[in-house]
Design a protein around this motif. Structure first.
Motif, PDB file in Angstrom:
ATOM      1  N   ASP A 304       9.420  -7.673  -7.013  1.00 43.83           N
ATOM      2  CA  ASP A 304       8.773  -8.862  -5.977  1.00 43.83           C
ATOM      3  C   ASP A 304       9.783 -10.120  -5.361  1.00 43.83           C
ATOM      4  O   ASP A 304       8.875  -9.767  -4.142  1.00 43.83           O
ATOM      5  N   ASP A 305      10.654  -9.699  -5.605  1.00 40.83           N
ATOM      6  CA  ASP A 305      11.492 -10.692  -4.814  1.00 40.83           C
ATOM      7  C   ASP A 305      12.751  -9.697  -4.039  1.00 40.83           C
ATOM      8  O   ASP A 305      14.019 -10.181  -3.430  1.00 40.83           O
ATOM      9  N   ALA A 306      12.181  -8.236  -3.804  1.00 48.08           N
ATOM     10  CA  ALA A 306      13.749  -7.298  -3.272  1.00 48.08           C
ATOM     11  C   ALA A 306      13.172  -6.774  -3.077  1.00 48.08           C
ATOM     12  O   ALA A 306      11.567  -6.264  -2.846  1.00 48.08           O
ATOM     13  N   GLY A 307      13.175  -6.188  -1.614  1.00 49.00           N
ATOM     14  CA  GLY A 307      12.810  -4.924  -0.792  1.00 49.00           C
ATOM     15  C   GLY A 307      11.767  -5.120   0.081  1.00 49.00           C
ATOM     16  O   GLY A 307      11.458  -6.513   0.704  1.00 49.00           O
ATOM     17  N   THR A 308      12.038  -3.514   1.008  1.00 44.74           N
ATOM     18  CA  THR A 308      10.733  -4.684   2.083  1.00 44.74           C
ATOM     19  C   THR A 308       9.648  -3.582   1.436  1.00 44.74           C
ATOM     20  O   THR A 308       9.544  -1.940   1.807  1.00 44.74           O
ATOM     21  N   TRP A 309       7.852  -3.548   2.120  1.00 44.28           N
ATOM     22  CA  TRP A 309       7.063  -3.588   1.964  1.00 44.28           C
ATOM     23  C   TRP A 309       7.157  -2.061   3.077  1.00 44.28           C
ATOM     24  O   TRP A 309       6.979  -2.432   4.581  1.00 44.28           O
ATOM     25  N   MET A 310       6.489  -1.506   2.253  1.00 46.95           N
ATOM     26  CA  MET A 310       6.161   0.361   3.166  1.00 46.95           C
ATOM     27  C   MET A 310       5.269   1.271   2.749  1.00 46.95           C
ATOM     28  O   MET A 310       5.638   2.548   2.526  1.00 46.95           O
ATOM     29  N   ALA A 311       3.573   0.170   2.559  1.00 47.69           N
ATOM     30  CA  ALA A 311       2.868   1.030   2.427  1.00 47.69           C
ATOM     31  C   ALA A 311       1.855   1.819   3.298  1.00 47.69           C
ATOM     32  O   ALA A 311       1.744   1.026   4.684  1.00 47.69           O
ATOM     33  N   THR A 312       0.958   3.042   2.825  1.00 45.85           N
ATOM     34  CA  THR A 312       0.442   3.669   4.081  1.00 45.85           C
ATOM     35  C   THR A 312      -0.255   4.109   3.590  1.00 45.85           C
ATOM     36  O   THR A 312      -1.123   5.142   2.444  1.00 45.85           O
ATOM     37  N   ASN A 313      -1.449   2.862   3.586  1.00 46.10           N
ATOM     38  CA  ASN A 313      -3.124   3.124   2.744  1.00 46.10           C
ATOM     39  C   ASN A 313      -4.452   4.083   4.193  1.00 46.10           C
ATOM     40  O   ASN A 313      -5.069   3.773   3.544  1.00 46.10           O
ATOM     41  N   GLN A 314      -4.240   3.734   4.952  1.00 42.10           N
ATOM     42  CA  GLN A 314      -5.404   4.439   6.166  1.00 42.10           C
ATOM     43  C   GLN A 314      -4.088   5.824   6.702  1.00 42.10           C
ATOM     44  O   GLN A 314      -3.045   5.798   6.906  1.00 42.10           O
ATOM     45  N   VAL A 315      -5.387   6.612   7.125  1.00 44.41           N
ATOM     46  CA  VAL A 315      -4.909   7.053   8.188  1.00 44.41           C
ATOM     47  C   VAL A 315      -4.261   6.874  10.081  1.00 44.41           C
ATOM     48  O   VAL A 315      -5.461   6.417  10.226  1.00 44.41           O
ATOM     49  N   GLY A 316      -3.423   6.515  10.355  1.00 42.12           N
ATOM     50  CA  GLY A 316      -3.077   5.912  11.957  1.00 42.12           C
ATOM     51  C   GLY A 316      -2.812   4.657  12.029  1.00 42.12           C
ATOM     52  O   GLY A 316      -2.735   4.628  11.023  1.00 42.12           O
ATOM     53  N   PRO A 317      -2.812   4.153  13.301  1.00 44.03           N
ATOM     54  CA  PRO A 317      -2.411   2.920  13.625  1.00 44.03           C
ATOM     55  C   PRO A 317      -3.996   1.974  13.071  1.00 44.03           C
ATOM     56  O   PRO A 317      -4.670   2.587  13.799  1.00 44.03           O
ATOM     57  N   LEU A 318      -3.337   0.601  12.563  1.00 40.97           N
ATOM     58  CA  LEU A 318      -4.282  -0.092  13.047  1.00 40.97           C
ATOM     59  C   LEU A 318      -4.660  -0.418  14.228  1.00 40.97           C
ATOM     60  O   LEU A 318      -3.730  -0.795  15.172  1.00 40.97           O
ATOM     61  N   VAL A 319      -5.901  -1.060  14.652  1.00 44.67           N
ATOM     62  CA  VAL A 319      -6.318  -1.264  16.559  1.00 44.67           C
ATOM     63  C   VAL A 319      -6.666  -2.153  15.921  1.00 44.67           C
ATOM     64  O   VAL A 319      -7.704  -2.982  16.134  1.00 44.67           O
ATOM     65  N   SER A 320      -5.852  -2.888  17.763  1.00 48.76           N
ATOM     66  CA  SER A 320      -6.828  -4.077  17.420  1.00 48.76           C
ATOM     67  C   SER A 320      -8.157  -4.177  18.509  1.00 48.76           C
ATOM     68  O   SER A 320      -8.370  -3.503  19.382  1.00 48.76           O
ATOM     69  N   GLY A 321      -9.154  -5.625  17.476  1.00 49.76           N
ATOM     70  CA  GLY A 321     -10.537  -4.741  17.808  1.00 49.76           C
ATOM     71  C   GLY A 321     -11.260  -4.598  17.475  1.00 49.76           C
ATOM     72  O   GLY A 321     -12.180  -4.231  17.085  1.00 49.76           O
ATOM     73  N   ARG A 322     -10.931  -3.875  15.884  1.00 48.40           N
ATOM     74  CA  ARG A 322     -11.085  -2.755  15.319  1.00 48.40           C
ATOM     75  C   ARG A 322     -11.236  -2.434  14.038  1.00 48.40           C
ATOM     76  O   ARG A 322     -11.413  -2.568  12.770  1.00 48.40           O
ATOM     77  N   ASP A 323      -9.611  -3.160  13.124  1.00 49.36           N
ATOM     78  CA  ASP A 323      -9.213  -2.797  11.845  1.00 49.36           C
ATOM     79  C   ASP A 323      -8.043  -4.073  11.548  1.00 49.36           C
ATOM     80  O   ASP A 323      -7.715  -4.563  10.661  1.00 49.36           O
ATOM     81  N   GLU A 324      -8.176  -5.087  12.349  1.00 55.53           N
ATOM     82  CA  GLU A 324      -8.428  -6.391  12.078  1.00 55.53           C
ATOM     83  C   GLU A 324      -8.073  -7.053  10.487  1.00 55.53           C
ATOM     84  O   GLU A 324      -6.527  -7.477   9.992  1.00 55.53           O
ATOM     85  N   GLY A 325      -9.126  -6.910  10.119  1.00 48.65           N
ATOM     86  CA  GLY A 325      -9.578  -7.253   7.985  1.00 48.65           C
ATOM     87  C   GLY A 325      -8.288  -5.982   7.336  1.00 48.65           C
ATOM     88  O   GLY A 325      -8.391  -6.722   6.572  1.00 48.65           O
ATOM     89  N   SER A 326      -8.182  -5.457   8.501  1.00 49.58           N
ATOM     90  CA  SER A 326      -7.669  -4.526   7.496  1.00 49.58           C
ATOM     91  C   SER A 326      -5.051  -5.422   7.443  1.00 49.58           C
ATOM     92  O   SER A 326      -4.997  -4.145   6.015  1.00 49.58           O
ATOM     93  N   VAL A 327      -5.242  -4.920   8.344  1.00 43.68           N
ATOM     94  CA  VAL A 327      -3.949  -6.430   8.978  1.00 43.68           C
ATOM     95  C   VAL A 327      -3.458  -7.113   7.415  1.00 43.68           C
ATOM     96  O   VAL A 327      -4.058  -8.073   6.970  1.00 43.68           O
ATOM     97  N   THR A 328      -2.267  -6.615   6.945  1.00 43.19           N
ATOM     98  CA  THR A 328      -1.549  -7.281   6.113  1.00 43.19           C
ATOM     99  C   THR A 328      -0.116  -7.346   5.973  1.00 43.19           C
ATOM    100  O   THR A 328       0.400  -6.833   6.821  1.00 43.19           O
ATOM    101  N   THR A 329       0.948  -7.800   4.968  1.00 45.12           N
ATOM    102  CA  THR A 329       1.866  -7.888   5.402  1.00 45.12           C
ATOM    103  C   THR A 329       2.262  -6.599   5.376  1.00 45.12           C
ATOM    104  O   THR A 329       3.593  -6.235   5.728  1.00 45.12           O
TER     105      THR A 329
END
Length: 641
Positions: A304-329
């Motif tokens: 929890d207190d070390a490291g950098t998030w590097m998760a890939t939970n979707q195919v392709g980049p998130l797109v403004s106006g379509r994927d705001e609900g999927s944006v996380t840290t």
């Protein structure tokens, strides 16, 4: 008409391949990687190294204190860059659980697992158990040797003489950047061998074996399934007769059968991943990469207190106006649709001629063979199927990962291209094989000789070669700016000038970041109370200016101040050029109009090129020409988005 092979030609070809095999196996077996790399990991090596040892010793994919201690026996600095995930729901051996002595891992156990595909470490584990870390390198040597023999078998089936097949096979696989990856404890060579095996099985009329191998390749990296296009499409495109003629149903059934075997193989491997770790997606969920501090180390670091998030939970980049609900840290920001279209257009060219990942400098014989096929031929059905797989893979990589399609900041060349390389065996026209092999020798001498002569050194310093000719003559892939390999040296990257913003306050309109692409400067400095940078005397420099987009840049004001001997500086910016001469301590300002720039994560990139003509040493020993500092003159400010 194919030339009938002579006994001496076949013998010579086998001798060349045997010598290459002996050299590859011997060199990799002799390599003591921890010693050669001075205890430094590079690329994704830490994760795969740890996975192979964990499977060899513990028969699991779990990371714990014992794993960390084992890694530090050979790498005292620890597994720098390791990818781990926190998961539950997988199976674990528990003698107290009763028959069959396995149970599911509970969420409150907080188990950590390696967050990469396990196929390559599983294959390497027996060699690691027998030979230690050398086993991973030796396995790479055997895999590349196998790929070379299979490649020559493919070329012989395509009508080439033994000598031509051996020459072209060596040119495509050994006179590109591919052999550098022999010293990487990562799946690049494994993927190359598996795809080569799949295509060889298809060419030999063994489609189900090919489907299994492509299923493994697809598990390793999902875009690899596109390399199975020849296998799947082959039954649907008859060599003779109409496309929709008699037998269409049978041909469609055969194509579906091959696809089903491929899908079942990949699904089995993903299922095993879920059984081991509790999740199908080895790159998703609670996934981090760690540098400096690791779970279970003496510092008391936790997941929890070390490291950098590097998760890939979707195919392709998130797109403004379509994927705001999927944006996380973990996911990073959504990107503007127009910016992604612009990036895609640039990447179409960068993929082939880019300085850091382009096929031209790193895989020249493949690029040359494709050009010959398209422009002159002769072309055949197998060649067109291979070209289709190449084109689809090209489009997929730059579409799915537009800002990292070549494999990340520690990469030398495009490591993902190794998975495409076997398809070029079907592209080179048989009568041009010797010419392409000769071009491979010339291109390797021009671009790759230092890299292949010292692969560990260049793996540890992956951007060093790009600061010198002939690489510096090629365009830098600005669409991947933050992940270019030259920026493994922190002094080069994202040097702030002015207030560049934070979570509480946006950047000032005229603030900017500088990226120092080569050794023509000494990086960010201060002189006379002004932040800027020194030009190295008599050198050329390329500096990327990253401006924030709330206001467009109208022009750049470049102040040039002479060093101990003065300087004559030529400046080029967005197509405009000026030259200025300054004496020692003298300052002059050059005004250069700005173009729109290339969009990158809601900022704009501009390239400033500078040439120094003379200089002298400073008191600290640096030989400098002129000191440069910049101001951006901004246009009307845009409203915040």
């Amino acid at each position: 008409m194919a030339v009938a092979p002579t006994p001496s030609g076949a013998t010579s070809a086998r001798l060349v391949l045997s010598l290459a095999t002996a050299a590859l196996a011997g060199a990799t077996l002799a390599l003591d990687l921890p010693r050669a790399s001075k205890g430094e990991f590079f690329g994704d090596g830490a994760t795969y190294y740890a996975m192979a040892w964990s499977l060899a010793r513990d028969l699991d994919l779990r990371f714990d204190a014992a794993d960390l201690a084992r890694i530090r026996d050979e790498y005292p600095k620890g597994p720098q860059g390791i990818f781990l995930k926190r998961s539950s729901g997988g199976l674990t051996v528990d003698r107290a659980a009763g028959f069959p002595w396995v149970r599911r891992v509970r969420a409150d156990e907080g188990r950590l697992y390696y967050a990469k595909a396990f196929a390559y470490p599983l294959v390497a584990a027996p060699l690691v158990a027998a030979l230690g870390t050398r086993g991973m390198m030796f396995g790479n040597g055997l895999l590349l040797s196998l790929a070379l023999w299979l490649a020559c078998g493919i070329l012989r089936r395509r009508g080439m003489t033994p000598v031509a097949a051996a020459s072209l096979g060596v040119g495509l696989l050994l006179l590109t950047v591919a052999p550098l990856y022999l010293v990487w404890p990562t799946p690049e060579i494994f993927g190359l061998a598996v795809v080569t095996g799949g295509l060889a099985a298809w060419a030999a009329g063994r489609p189900l074996l090919a489907a299994v191998l492509f299923g493994v390749a697809g598990y390793l990296k999902p875009p690899n399934v596109l390399m199975a296009v020849p296998l799947g499409v082959d039954p649907l495109v008859p060599g003779e007769g109409p496309l929709f003629g008699p037998g269409l149903g049978r041909r469609l059934g055969e194509s579906l059968r091959r696809g089903a075997v491929l899908a079942l193989t990949a699904a089995t491997l993903y299922g095993l991943n879920a059984a081991f770790t509790g999740e199908l997606n080895y790159q998703g969920g609670d996934r981090k990469t760690f540098y400096g501090r690791f779970p279970f180390d003496a510092s008391g670091a936790t997941f929890d207190d070390a490291g950098t998030w590097m998760a890939t939970n979707q195919v392709g980049p998130l797109v403004s106006g379509r994927d705001e609900g999927s944006v996380t840290t973990q996911s990073g920001p959504a990107r503007d649709r127009g910016e992604l279209r612009e990036s895609f257009a640039w990447n179409l060219g960068y993929f082939w001629v880019g300085r850091f990942g382009g096929a031209l400098p790193y895989f020249f014989p493949a690029a040359a063979g494709l050009a010959l096929f398209v422009l002159g031929g002769p072309r055949d059905r197998a060649g067109w199927l291979a070209v289709t797989a190449i084109v689809l893979s090209w489009i997929a990589y730059i579409g799915i990962i537009p800002d990292n399609w070549y494999g990340g900041g520690g990469t030398v060349g495009n490591r993902y291209f190794l998975n495409l390389l076997p398809a070029f065996l079907f592209v080179v026209p048989a009568r041009r094989a010797v010419a392409v092999a000769a071009s491979a020798v010339a291109s390797a001498a021009l671009f790759l000789a230092p890299l292949l002569a010292s692969p560990v050194v260049h793996s540890l310093q992956p951007g060093d070669h790009t600061t010198r000719p002939p690489f510096e003559l090629l365009p830098a892939e600005l669409t991947m700016l933050n992940d270019l390999s030259v920026f493994t040296e922190p002094w080069r990257k994202k040097r702030p000038f002015g207030f560049v913003g934070n979570a509480a306050r946006p950047a000032d309109a005229d603030a900017y970041l500088l990226y120092f692409m080569d050794d023509g400067t000494f990086g960010k400095d201060e002189w006379g109370g002004r932040p800027g940078f020194w030009l190295r005397s008599g050198a050329s420099a390329e500096v990327v200016v990253r401006a924030f987009d709330l206001a467009p840049v109208e022009r750049l004001s470049l102040r040039v101040s002479g060093g101990p001997l003065g300087d004559r500086v030529r400046a080029r910016f967005d197509g405009h050029e000026e030259a200025v001469t300054v004496g020692p301590g003298e300052s002059r300002v050059v005004e250069l109009a700005a173009a729109r720039g290339l969009r990158y994560y809601d900022t704009y990139l501009h390239v400033l090129r500078l040439e120094s003509r003379r200089g002298a040493p400073l008191a600290d020993g640096r030989s400098v020409g002129a000191f440069c500092d910049l101001r951006l003159a901004m246009g009307p400010r845009f409203p915040p988005r």
